[in-house]
Every structure is written in C-alpha cells, then in structure tokens.
Motif scaffolding. Structure first.
Motif, PDB file in Angstrom:
ATOM      1  N   LYS A  64     -34.406 -12.587  20.791  1.00  0.00           N
ATOM      2  CA  LYS A  64     -33.371 -12.038  19.952  1.00  0.00           C
ATOM      3  C   LYS A  64     -32.828 -10.619  20.398  1.00  0.00           C
ATOM      4  O   LYS A  64     -33.804  -9.823  20.734  1.00  0.00           O
ATOM      5  CB  LYS A  64     -33.731 -12.057  18.332  1.00  0.00           C
ATOM      6  CG  LYS A  64     -34.057 -13.442  17.941  1.00  0.00           C
ATOM      7  CD  LYS A  64     -32.831 -14.233  17.969  1.00  0.00           C
ATOM      8  CE  LYS A  64     -32.899 -15.918  17.409  1.00  0.00           C
ATOM      9  NZ  LYS A  64     -31.747 -16.510  17.277  1.00  0.00           N
ATOM     10  N   ASN A 116     -30.211  -7.748  19.392  1.00  0.00           N
ATOM     11  CA  ASN A 116     -28.962  -7.242  18.330  1.00  0.00           C
ATOM     12  C   ASN A 116     -27.715  -7.687  18.733  1.00  0.00           C
ATOM     13  O   ASN A 116     -27.136  -7.086  19.845  1.00  0.00           O
ATOM     14  CB  ASN A 116     -29.259  -5.843  17.923  1.00  0.00           C
ATOM     15  CG  ASN A 116     -28.309  -5.499  16.805  1.00  0.00           C
ATOM     16  OD1 ASN A 116     -27.290  -5.085  17.130  1.00  0.00           O
ATOM     17  ND2 ASN A 116     -28.855  -5.581  15.570  1.00  0.00           N
ATOM     18  N   ARG A 170     -24.679  -6.401  17.986  1.00  0.00           N
ATOM     19  CA  ARG A 170     -24.046  -5.067  18.073  1.00  0.00           C
ATOM     20  C   ARG A 170     -24.380  -4.594  19.506  1.00  0.00           C
ATOM     21  O   ARG A 170     -23.458  -4.175  20.133  1.00  0.00           O
ATOM     22  CB  ARG A 170     -24.217  -4.188  16.677  1.00  0.00           C
ATOM     23  CG  ARG A 170     -23.753  -4.845  15.488  1.00  0.00           C
ATOM     24  CD  ARG A 170     -24.101  -3.627  14.294  1.00  0.00           C
ATOM     25  NE  ARG A 170     -23.413  -3.994  13.200  1.00  0.00           N
ATOM     26  CZ  ARG A 170     -23.580  -3.608  11.857  1.00  0.00           C
ATOM     27  NH1 ARG A 170     -24.307  -2.367  11.900  1.00  0.00           N
ATOM     28  NH2 ARG A 170     -23.295  -4.269  10.838  1.00  0.00           N
TER      29      ARG A 170
END
Length: 348
Positions: free
Chosen positions: A217, A219, A221
């Motif tokens: 994973k 982020n 953004r």
C-alpha cells in the motif's frame, strides 16, 4: 503462490490502451503530413513527439498485464505450454496478414514507402530482430515477443525469474550507460534488442504487478503527487529539449505510465459502458496499431494540399476516425474470431 482476483482488468486500463493507440496514430500522421505536404508548425512537432510516447505506455502496461495475469495460472495443468501458445497466437495471428501484405507491397512497389530503409524479410515474417520489418511499427512487437519469451522462465522458477530480472536490468544499465556500450557484439540486432533500455519499461510493469499482487500500500495522495511531478518533469524536459542521459524522456514517461496504472487499480469500481467509443477503441487497440500506418499514409498522400492549420486538424480527425473504424472492423471480423478459433484448437 499468491492468487489475484480474476478479471480485474479495469475499464480505465482499456481507456489508457485506447488513448495510447491514438497517440501513436497522431505521431505517424503528423509525420506524413510534414512529408507529403511540406507544412511546418513547431507545435505539431511537439505533438508528434508526445504521440510516440504511447509506445512507452504500451510497454509498461504489457509488463504489468502479463505478470498480473500469470499469477492465477502457474499451478494450472499445462500452464507453461498454454501461456506460450496464448502469447504467440496473440501476437502473430493479427500481425501476419498485415505484415505479409506490407512486405509484398514494398517488394513489388519499393517506391511506395516514405523512407529508403532496408527491409528484412526474416524480421517481417518472424519478428526476430535482424533488420527493419516491412510494417514499420512492428519493431515494437519484437520487444513484446522478447519479453514474453523471457517471462516464460517464471513458469519454471519464480525465484529464478526474479534473479534474472535483476541481472538483466543491471546488464541493460551497463551496456547503455557505461563505456561497455561500445562493445561490438551490441551491434548485433538480437543483442541490441535484448539490452535496449526499452526493456526497462516492461520491467517496470513487472515490478508494478508484484507490488499490486503483494498488496503493498502507498498513500493515494502521495501517488497523485508523484504522478503530477513526473508529468511536469516530462513536459518540462521535452518542451525545452533537455537531454540528461540516453532514453531519459522515455523513462520519464514510463514512470508516468507506472503511476497512472497504479492509481487506476486503486479505484476498481470505475466502470465504463462497454458500448462507449473509447472502450471499443481500447478493445481494438492492437488492430488499430497494426493497420493505422498504412491507412494514414494512403489518406495523407492523396489528401488535397494542406496549407493551413484547419487542414491539418481536418486530416488528423479523419485519420483518427478511419483508423478506429477500420481497426475495429479488423478486430471483430479477423482478430477476435481468428484468435478464438486457433486457441480452441491449440490450448487445453
């Protein structure tokens, strides 16, 4: 062995494929407009340059899809032979009719070509790197074929394939960015293809698939920020014609493709109507890619004299429409049905 959800070929990836195909169509069409109509607009050169980047996107996407789709097939019966048959049928069945047609055309009408390039019959018929194929865009298929064949190592040893990728990447860097780049054996077409920096783009796709399958994973953004920075860096360098190292603009756009695909798979609920034009173009991408160059060359060659930007835009739009229409017809009538028929006979 990890498993991945089947049929997670997101609609947005089809949009990417369709967009990349149209970028390549623009690239070749603008070249023909300049050649046949002697028209010069600086911004056209830049658009043509950007259009060529569609190939870089295809390479990253191919590396991703091949790796991602293989995870559910390693433990299936006849997985290696089925993989190899699948890939060879996928490349050669749509390609050969067009490739042979172009080879015959240039053999009997050598003046029909826009350039004076020497044509290799071996490469035109087999895609084995030896010289120039009659179908000019087929040089990319030699890289596709090479990656497909090398990736088959993973069906025997996933760990062995990972080590091979590491060694292969190191060799590409050494034979491209060090004094070893001048070694004589690198002039041999097969080795020049094997150690070309274009292969880094397939490897990026492979790395992305590994990241996705292992559910690493990052982020969203941060991914968007990295994508914006990569886009701006690419446009700044290409617009100002900055060169830092061999293949630098291609690598930058490959990073754009890497991040775009990564972001796309983070929004799996994104759905597009199967009947939408861009989805149809995405499905027929390979056929459009194969047939567009001949179509645009014929249309632009016999197009009324182009002297204005309006004429340029009109010609570009007509070529895009014709390439999509004929390409989709080729996809439906020949590519799709022929591949299904041959696969039903060959693949268990």
């Amino acid at each position: 062995m990890n498993s991945v959800p089947k049929n997670q070929y997101l609609d947005i990836l089809q949009l990417f494929r369709g967009t990349a195909a149209l970028m390549v169509v623009l690239h070749h069409t603008i070249g023909s407009i300049k050649y046949y109509h002697k028209i010069q607009y600086p911004f056209l050169d830049y658009i043509a340059y950007l259009g060529k980047s569609g190939v870089d996107f295809f390479f990253v996407l191919s590396g991703f899809i091949i790796t991602y789709s293989a995870y559910n097939k390693y433990n299936e019966p006849n997985s290696f032979s089925n993989y190899l048959k699948n890939r060879l049928v996928r490349i050669y069945v749509p390609y050969l009719p067009v490739g042979i047609f172009m080879l015959l055309l240039y053999t009997f009408l050598p003046g029909f070509s826009n350039s004076n390039r020497d044509i290799s019959t071996l490469t035109s018929l087999t895609l084995i790197p030896h010289g120039n194929p009659a179908l000019s865009v087929a040089w990319t298929l030699s890289f596709e074929l090479l990656f497909y064949l090398l990736f088959s190592i993973s069906f025997y040893s996933k760990k062995g394939w990972n080590w091979f990728v590491l060694i292969w990447t190191s060799a590409i860097i050494i034979f491209t960015y060090t004094p070893f780049a001048s070694l004589q054996f690198l002039k041999i077409p097969l080795f020049r293809t094997l150690f070309s920096p274009y292969n880094i783009e397939f490897i990026l796709g492979f790395v992305l698939a590994e990241v996705v399958v292992r559910k690493i994973k990052i982020n969203i953004r941060l991914l968007f920020l990295m994508l914006i920075l990569a886009f701006l860096s690419f446009f700044y360098c290409t617009f100002n014609n900055l060169k830092f190292f061999t293949h630098d603009a291609n690598i930058l756009f490959s990073i754009v493709a890497f991040l775009s695909i990564f972001i796309a798979i983070r929004i799996p609920d994104f759905k597009i109507s199967k009947a939408s034009v861009m989805m149809m173009v995405g499905n027929a991408t390979y056929s459009i890619y194969l047939i567009h160059n001949f179509l645009q060359m014929i249309l632009i060659r016999f197009f009324p004299k182009i002297t204005t930007i309006v004429g340029v835009i009109t010609a570009l739009v007509l070529v895009l429409i014709l390439s999509c229409f004929v390409g989709y017809g080729y996809y439906l009538v020949f590519e799709k049905k022929a591949i299904q028929l041959i696969k039903s006979k060959l693949i268990k």
